[in-house]
Design an enzyme around this catalytic site. Structure first.
Site, short mmCIF file in Angstrom:
data_model
loop_
_atom_site.label_atom_id
_atom_site.label_comp_id
_atom_site.label_asym_id
_atom_site.label_seq_id
_atom_site.Cartn_x
_atom_site.Cartn_y
_atom_site.Cartn_z
N ARG A 94 0.84 -1.22 0.00
CA ARG A 94 0.00 0.00 0.00
C ARG A 94 0.87 1.26 0.00
O ARG A 94 0.53 2.25 -0.65
CB ARG A 94 -0.97 -0.04 1.19
N SER A 95 2.01 1.22 0.68
CA SER A 95 2.90 2.39 0.70
C SER A 95 3.42 2.69 -0.70
O SER A 95 3.51 3.86 -1.10
CB SER A 95 4.08 2.15 1.64
N GLY A 141 10.99 16.07 11.00
CA GLY A 141 9.95 15.14 10.61
C GLY A 141 8.58 15.74 10.89
O GLY A 141 7.89 16.21 9.97
N SER A 142 8.20 15.79 12.17
CA SER A 142 6.89 16.34 12.53
C SER A 142 6.80 17.84 12.25
O SER A 142 5.70 18.38 12.14
CB SER A 142 6.60 16.09 14.01
N GLU A 367 3.10 10.00 7.74
CA GLU A 367 1.88 10.76 7.40
C GLU A 367 1.25 11.40 8.64
O GLU A 367 0.04 11.43 8.79
CB GLU A 367 0.86 9.84 6.72
N PHE A 387 1.20 23.08 18.80
CA PHE A 387 2.32 22.33 18.22
C PHE A 387 3.66 22.72 18.83
O PHE A 387 4.58 21.94 18.87
CB PHE A 387 2.38 22.56 16.69
C1 FAD Z 1 8.86 3.53 6.76
C2 FAD Z 1 8.73 5.02 6.63
C3 FAD Z 1 8.49 5.60 5.40
C4 FAD Z 1 8.43 6.99 5.26
N1 FAD Z 1 8.22 7.55 4.01
C5 FAD Z 1 8.33 8.91 3.86
C6 FAD Z 1 8.25 9.51 2.55
O1 FAD Z 1 8.04 8.81 1.54
N2 FAD Z 1 8.42 10.86 2.45
C7 FAD Z 1 8.66 11.65 3.54
O2 FAD Z 1 8.82 12.86 3.36
N3 FAD Z 1 8.70 11.11 4.79
C8 FAD Z 1 8.55 9.77 4.97
N4 FAD Z 1 8.62 9.21 6.25
C9 FAD Z 1 8.93 10.07 7.38
C10 FAD Z 1 7.77 10.31 8.33
O3 FAD Z 1 6.81 11.15 7.74
C11 FAD Z 1 8.34 10.88 9.64
O4 FAD Z 1 9.03 9.81 10.27
C12 FAD Z 1 7.27 11.45 10.55
O5 FAD Z 1 6.80 12.68 10.06
C13 FAD Z 1 7.80 11.68 11.98
O6 FAD Z 1 8.98 12.37 11.96
P1 FAD Z 1 10.24 11.84 12.82
O7 FAD Z 1 10.42 10.39 12.53
O8 FAD Z 1 11.37 12.77 12.55
O9 FAD Z 1 9.77 11.94 14.31
P2 FAD Z 1 9.83 13.25 15.24
O10 FAD Z 1 9.24 14.41 14.51
O11 FAD Z 1 11.22 13.38 15.78
O12 FAD Z 1 8.84 12.84 16.42
C14 FAD Z 1 9.26 12.02 17.54
C15 FAD Z 1 8.11 11.95 18.51
O13 FAD Z 1 7.78 13.28 18.96
C16 FAD Z 1 6.38 13.47 18.85
N5 FAD Z 1 6.06 14.89 18.67
C17 FAD Z 1 6.29 15.64 17.58
N6 FAD Z 1 5.82 16.89 17.75
C18 FAD Z 1 5.27 16.91 19.00
C19 FAD Z 1 4.61 17.90 19.77
N7 FAD Z 1 4.41 19.15 19.31
N8 FAD Z 1 4.17 17.57 21.01
C20 FAD Z 1 4.36 16.31 21.50
N9 FAD Z 1 4.98 15.33 20.82
C21 FAD Z 1 5.41 15.63 19.59
C22 FAD Z 1 5.99 12.63 17.67
O14 FAD Z 1 4.61 12.39 17.65
C23 FAD Z 1 6.82 11.39 17.91
O15 FAD Z 1 6.17 10.57 18.84
C24 FAD Z 1 8.60 7.82 6.41
C25 FAD Z 1 8.81 7.22 7.66
C26 FAD Z 1 8.86 5.84 7.78
C27 FAD Z 1 9.10 5.22 9.14
#
Ligand code: FAD
Length: 388
Positions: A94-95, A141-142, A367, A387
């Site tokens: 699906r991804s 990421g987030s 996502e 946020f």
């Molecule tokens: C298998 C896989 C495929 C992916 N494919 C793609 C892709 O094709 N393209 C792409 O661009 N990205 C892709 N991603 C990236 C994905 O979108 C990010 O991993 C996601 O957005 C989270 O970012 P991060 O991993 O840096 O976590 P972080 O942003 O570091 O977050 C870590 C933790 O902090 C929490 N957090 C964040 N903000 C807050 C807040 N304000 N308050 C409290 N808690 C918070 C989060 O919920 C999480 O629990 C993929 C990831 C994976 C694992």
């Protein structure tokens, strides 16, 4: 007389003939072509993505909810149902389809020039060309607003420098949609992956989404023509519009993984004898199965409601968040609970349950994490953005 979890909810009656036909076509493809190989692919950490993309293109699944340029132009609900059947096989499959259709193709379809569309969309719809979507970076990421990949003008050209992380389809892509900071804010670029300076090393040793290609994108002075940029859109509105599309597919898709776990587990419990009778005949087991079926059915009703809203042109971002948050959270809970019923057998690749549970760890994170969706919903409820 036993029924299935979704049969209990009489879901079929809520679907049109076209939607049922699309669902059945994808389900038959998955059963014949994908399911028999999944455990091996997962074990080896591979996916024959190029071959599968062509076959999925032949089915009309890639970018199927888009109009024109060789795309099928189905309803959003039909697209959701296809995602559900694909993820019933594996979240990695699906991804592949989500990133191709909802992220890379949608970005070009929505924000690209006519030339971008003519060049890429027909080939992506057939699966001849594969796309990826580069938003996430090692440190962002987030919070993609902070991304550091930079695009600067040099005469008539754009030059891109930076690193993207966790990019699905990255190493196998022919084209990458890359989001970068410019003097006018974040803008999107259409990057042919054979451009000098572009490399995409694959990320290995994953414990989740093993049957999916995940990569880093390294942009080292990638030089692009002036018209490589999406002309209109500036800021996070561009990438977020694409994420809403992909999140919508996950609202349905995650339920496919949950359904597969539950159906596998019911069949297992019916034939597994413990203390001289089938595991399915114990009240504790039935309580688990009833609660899980309830969550699966409620998730399905929510997905269909959101699908109808989207088809009517009324689906808001925070409503997509409701679906993504609930359905992925419940799907992973179902997968883990099913694993308990399978006992030790549940920890192997003989059954799909722990594979789905492990995959859903990624689906929970990409996502928009659950926490990010809680914050989106919280903002809608209170008017306060929490946020930061
Ligand atoms: C298998 C896989 C495929 C992916 N494919 C793609 C892709 O094709 N393209 C792409 O661009 N990205 C892709 N991603 C990236 C994905 O979108 C990010 O991993 C996601 O957005 C989270 O970012 P991060 O991993 O840096 O976590 P972080 O942003 O570091 O977050 C870590 C933790 O902090 C929490 N957090 C964040 N903000 C807050 C807040 N304000 N308050 C409290 N808690 C918070 C989060 O919920 C999480 O629990 C993929 C990831 C994976 C694992």
């Amino acid at each position: 007389m036993a029924t299935t979890p979704l049969g209990l909810f009489a879901i079929d009656g809520l679907l049109s003939d076209e939607e049922r036909a699309m669902r059945d076509t994808v389900r038959a493809f998955v059963d014949a072509r994908v399911r028999p190989h999944l455990a091996d692919w997962y074990d080896a950490g591979t996916l024959p993505a190029r071959d599968l993309a062509r076959e999925l293109g032949g089915l009309g699944v890639l970018g199927m909810h888009l109009e024109g340029y060789g795309c099928a132009g189905t309803s959003a609900t039909a697209y959701g149902l296809a995602c559900l059947e694909l993820e019933a096989a594996d979240s990695g499959l699906r991804s592949l389809v989500s990133v191709q259709g909802s992220l890379a193709m949608f970005a070009i379809w929505k924000w690209g020039t006519e030339e971008h569309k003519q060049t890429w969309l027909p080939r992506m719809a057939t699966g001849e060309a594969i796309g990826c979507f580069g938003l996430t970076e090692p440190d962002f990421g987030s919070n993609p607003a902070g991304l550091r990949t930079r695009a600067v003008r040099d005469g008539d050209a754009w030059v891109l420098t930076g690193t993207k992380m966790w990019i699905t389809n990255g190493s196998i892509a022919d084209v990458a949609v890359v989001w970068a900071q410019t003097d006018e804010g974040i803008r999107g670029f259409v990057v042919p992956t054979d451009t000098p300076g572009f490399t995409a090393p694959e990320i290995k040793r994953k414990l989740s989404l093993r049957a999916s290609v995940t990569s880093e994108l390294v942009l080292d002075g990638v030089r692009l023509p002036a018209d490589a940029v999406f002309p209109e859109v500036r800021g996070l509105r561009g990438p977020l519009s694409c994420l809403d599309e992909a999140r919508f597919g996950i609202v349905f898709g995650s339920l496919g993984a949950a359904r597969d776990c539950l159906e596998t587990t019911i069949a297992y419990a019916q034939q597994r004898e413990i203390f001289d009778k089938p595991l399915a005949a114990y009240q504790l087991t039935q309580a688990k199965l009833a609660d899980m079926s309830l969550e699966l059915g409620k998730g399905m009703l929510l997905a269909l409601h959101l699908g109808r809203l989207k088809d009517a042109g009324h689906l808001a971002t925070e409503q997509v968040s409701l679906g993504k948050l609930n359905n992925v959270r419940e799907a992973i809970a179902i997968a883990r609970e099913c694993r308990t019923i399978l006992g030790a057998a549940g920890i192997t690749l003989e059954y799909p349950v722990l594979r789905h549970a492990n995959n859903l760890e990624s689906v929970l994170t990409y996502e928009g994490t659950s926490e990010v969706h809680q914050l989106v919903i919280g903002r809608a409820l209170t008017g306060e953005a929490a946020f930061r």
